[in-house]
Scaffold this active site. Structure first.
Site, PDB file in Angstrom:
ATOM      1  N   LYS A  31       0.738  -1.340   0.412  1.00  0.00           N
ATOM      2  CA  LYS A  31      -0.042   0.178  -0.552  1.00  0.00           C
ATOM      3  C   LYS A  31       0.871   1.321  -0.238  1.00  0.00           C
ATOM      4  O   LYS A  31       1.842   0.942   0.579  1.00  0.00           O
ATOM      5  CB  LYS A  31      -0.700   0.203   1.445  1.00  0.00           C
ATOM      6  N   ASP A  58      -3.665   4.392  -1.926  1.00  0.00           N
ATOM      7  CA  ASP A  58      -4.804   4.610  -0.786  1.00  0.00           C
ATOM      8  C   ASP A  58      -4.151   6.455  -0.861  1.00  0.00           C
ATOM      9  O   ASP A  58      -4.031   6.737   0.322  1.00  0.00           O
ATOM     10  CB  ASP A  58      -4.054   4.033   0.690  1.00  0.00           C
ATOM     11  N   LYS A  60      -7.706   8.654  -0.309  1.00  0.00           N
ATOM     12  CA  LYS A  60      -8.681   8.447   0.583  1.00  0.00           C
ATOM     13  C   LYS A  60      -9.071  10.215  -0.328  1.00  0.00           C
ATOM     14  O   LYS A  60      -9.516  10.587   0.478  1.00  0.00           O
ATOM     15  CB  LYS A  60      -8.623   8.037   1.658  1.00  0.00           C
ATOM     16  N   ASP A  63     -13.799  15.004  -2.568  1.00  0.00           N
ATOM     17  CA  ASP A  63     -13.614  16.473  -3.272  1.00  0.00           C
ATOM     18  C   ASP A  63     -15.026  15.958  -3.731  1.00  0.00           C
ATOM     19  O   ASP A  63     -15.668  15.188  -3.851  1.00  0.00           O
ATOM     20  CB  ASP A  63     -12.855  17.015  -3.803  1.00  0.00           C
ATOM     21  N   THR A 120     -10.664   4.166  11.559  1.00  0.00           N
ATOM     22  CA  THR A 120      -9.821   2.258  12.422  1.00  0.00           C
ATOM     23  C   THR A 120      -9.569   3.014  13.643  1.00  0.00           C
ATOM     24  O   THR A 120      -9.531   3.363  14.215  1.00  0.00           O
ATOM     25  CB  THR A 120      -9.294   1.730  12.027  1.00  0.00           C
ATOM     26  N   ARG A 212       2.794  -0.641  10.652  1.00  0.00           N
ATOM     27  CA  ARG A 212       3.891  -1.443  11.905  1.00  0.00           C
ATOM     28  C   ARG A 212       4.517  -2.498  12.364  1.00  0.00           C
ATOM     29  O   ARG A 212       5.493  -2.551  12.898  1.00  0.00           O
ATOM     30  CB  ARG A 212       3.777   0.248  12.928  1.00  0.00           C
TER      31      ARG A 212
HETATM   32  O1  C5P Z   1       0.530   0.557  10.899  1.00  0.00           O
HETATM   33  P1  C5P Z   1      -0.714   0.942  11.388  1.00  0.00           P
HETATM   34  O2  C5P Z   1      -0.871  -1.287   9.969  1.00  0.00           O
HETATM   35  O3  C5P Z   1      -1.188   0.622  11.949  1.00  0.00           O
HETATM   36  O4  C5P Z   1      -1.058   1.184   9.269  1.00  0.00           O
HETATM   37  C1  C5P Z   1      -2.307   1.289   9.148  1.00  0.00           C
HETATM   38  C2  C5P Z   1      -2.247   1.661   7.709  1.00  0.00           C
HETATM   39  O5  C5P Z   1      -3.621   1.604   6.657  1.00  0.00           O
HETATM   40  C3  C5P Z   1      -2.298   3.305   7.559  1.00  0.00           C
HETATM   41  O6  C5P Z   1      -1.553   3.199   6.074  1.00  0.00           O
HETATM   42  C4  C5P Z   1      -3.463   3.841   7.629  1.00  0.00           C
HETATM   43  O7  C5P Z   1      -3.373   5.674   6.713  1.00  0.00           O
HETATM   44  C5  C5P Z   1      -4.478   2.968   7.322  1.00  0.00           C
HETATM   45  N1  C5P Z   1      -5.794   2.666   6.952  1.00  0.00           N
HETATM   46  C6  C5P Z   1      -6.104   2.694   8.154  1.00  0.00           C
HETATM   47  N2  C5P Z   1      -7.650   3.473   8.962  1.00  0.00           N
HETATM   48  C7  C5P Z   1      -8.169   3.086   7.447  1.00  0.00           C
HETATM   49  C8  C5P Z   1      -7.398   3.476   6.394  1.00  0.00           C
HETATM   50  C9  C5P Z   1      -6.293   3.635   6.430  1.00  0.00           C
HETATM   51  O8  C5P Z   1      -5.412   3.078   9.236  1.00  0.00           O
HETATM   52  N3  C5P Z   1      -9.526   2.897   7.719  1.00  0.00           N
END
Ligand code: C5P
Length: 233
Positions: A31, A58, A60, A63, A120, A212
């Site tokens: 991603k 991603d 998002k 607009d 989330t 992460r």
């Molecule tokens: O590090 P982590 O596993 O928390 O990363 C989650 C990834 O998913 C990040 O790139 C974040 O921007 C993305 N994301 C999210 N929640 C959403 C949509 C995308 O955490 N609803």
């Protein structure tokens, strides 16, 4: 794109290159988010594609419909596999996004298009206080999922905790792409609603996004293999 999707939340291509090099040529699903795209521009997508990885871009988008449609024409030309918008942009905006992708896809196969329901990192209290939404978090997510389906999109980004209900409501072909994934030994960081890859699979995710837990692990390849093993179990 059914392998765990690794969130390449890095600033520079050098960091991405060093990270991907550890996987010795294995084809991954990754991603590319705002951090990487806005720092490096569209060239970053081309460089990652050359290494045979599937890309979820991603960004998002959110607009007015015409602007989103034009932006999607440009993104489709990059040849990515999946892109997204915020469902709160509305049905007309989502339809315009889909049209833009259809116009811009030169291969005849448009990228999958999904919509973010509620981030989330958002709790029910945040949502109710800050967005003045009176519904529960689940009601809001289900409402946005339904709107997304009616706009002709392929699925939603949601918490794994909502995936089963979405599957029941919108069918199993409607994608439930779920971030907020952590291995049992990890910290939650800023994510509020987290689950393990194994749990995500058992409660209805169709795809998982993991950042992460893999990118900041002492041994990212071992962490990825653990995620993969749990996801495929
Ligand atoms: O590090 P982590 O596993 O928390 O990363 C989650 C990834 O998913 C990040 O790139 C974040 O921007 C993305 N994301 C999210 N929640 C959403 C949509 C995308 O955490 N609803």
């Amino acid at each position: 794109m059914n392998k765990p999707i690794i969130a390449l939340d890095f600033q520079t291509y050098q960091e991405v290159e060093a990270f991907l090099a550890q996987f010795s040529g294995e084809s991954l699903s990754v991603k590319v988010g705002m951090e990487l795209f806005y720092s490096n521009g569209p060239a970053i997508v081309e460089k990652i594609k050359q290494q045979n990885h599937a890309i979820f871009l991603d960004l998002k988008l959110h607009d007015i419909p015409n602007t989103v449609k034009s932006a999607m024409i440009g993104l489709a030309k990059l040849g990515v596999d999946m892109v997204n918008v915020h469902a709160s942009g509305g049905k007309k905006m989502m339809e315009a996004a889909r049209e833009g992708l259809e116009i811009g896809s030169t291969s005849g196969k448009r990228p999958k298009l999904i919509a973010v329901t509620q981030l989330t990192s958002t709790s029910e209290t945040d949502m109710q206080k800050e967005q003045l939404v009176k519904a529960s978090l689940l009601e809001s997510v289900l409402h946005y999922s339904d709107l997304t389906k009616r706009a002709g999109l392929d699925g939603v980004v949601c918490s794994a905790l909502e995936a089963e209900e979405i599957k029941l409501q919108n069918g199993s072909d409607f994608l439930r792409v779920t971030p907020g994934i952590r291995l049992a030994s990890d910290a939650a960081d800023d994510q509020i609603r987290v689950v393990t890859p194994k749990k995500a699979r058992s409660i209805g995710s169709s795809n998982i996004v993991v950042g992460r837990s893999i990118t900041r692990a002492n041994d990212p390849v071992a962490a990825y293999n653990q995620v993969l093993k749990e996801w495929n179990a």
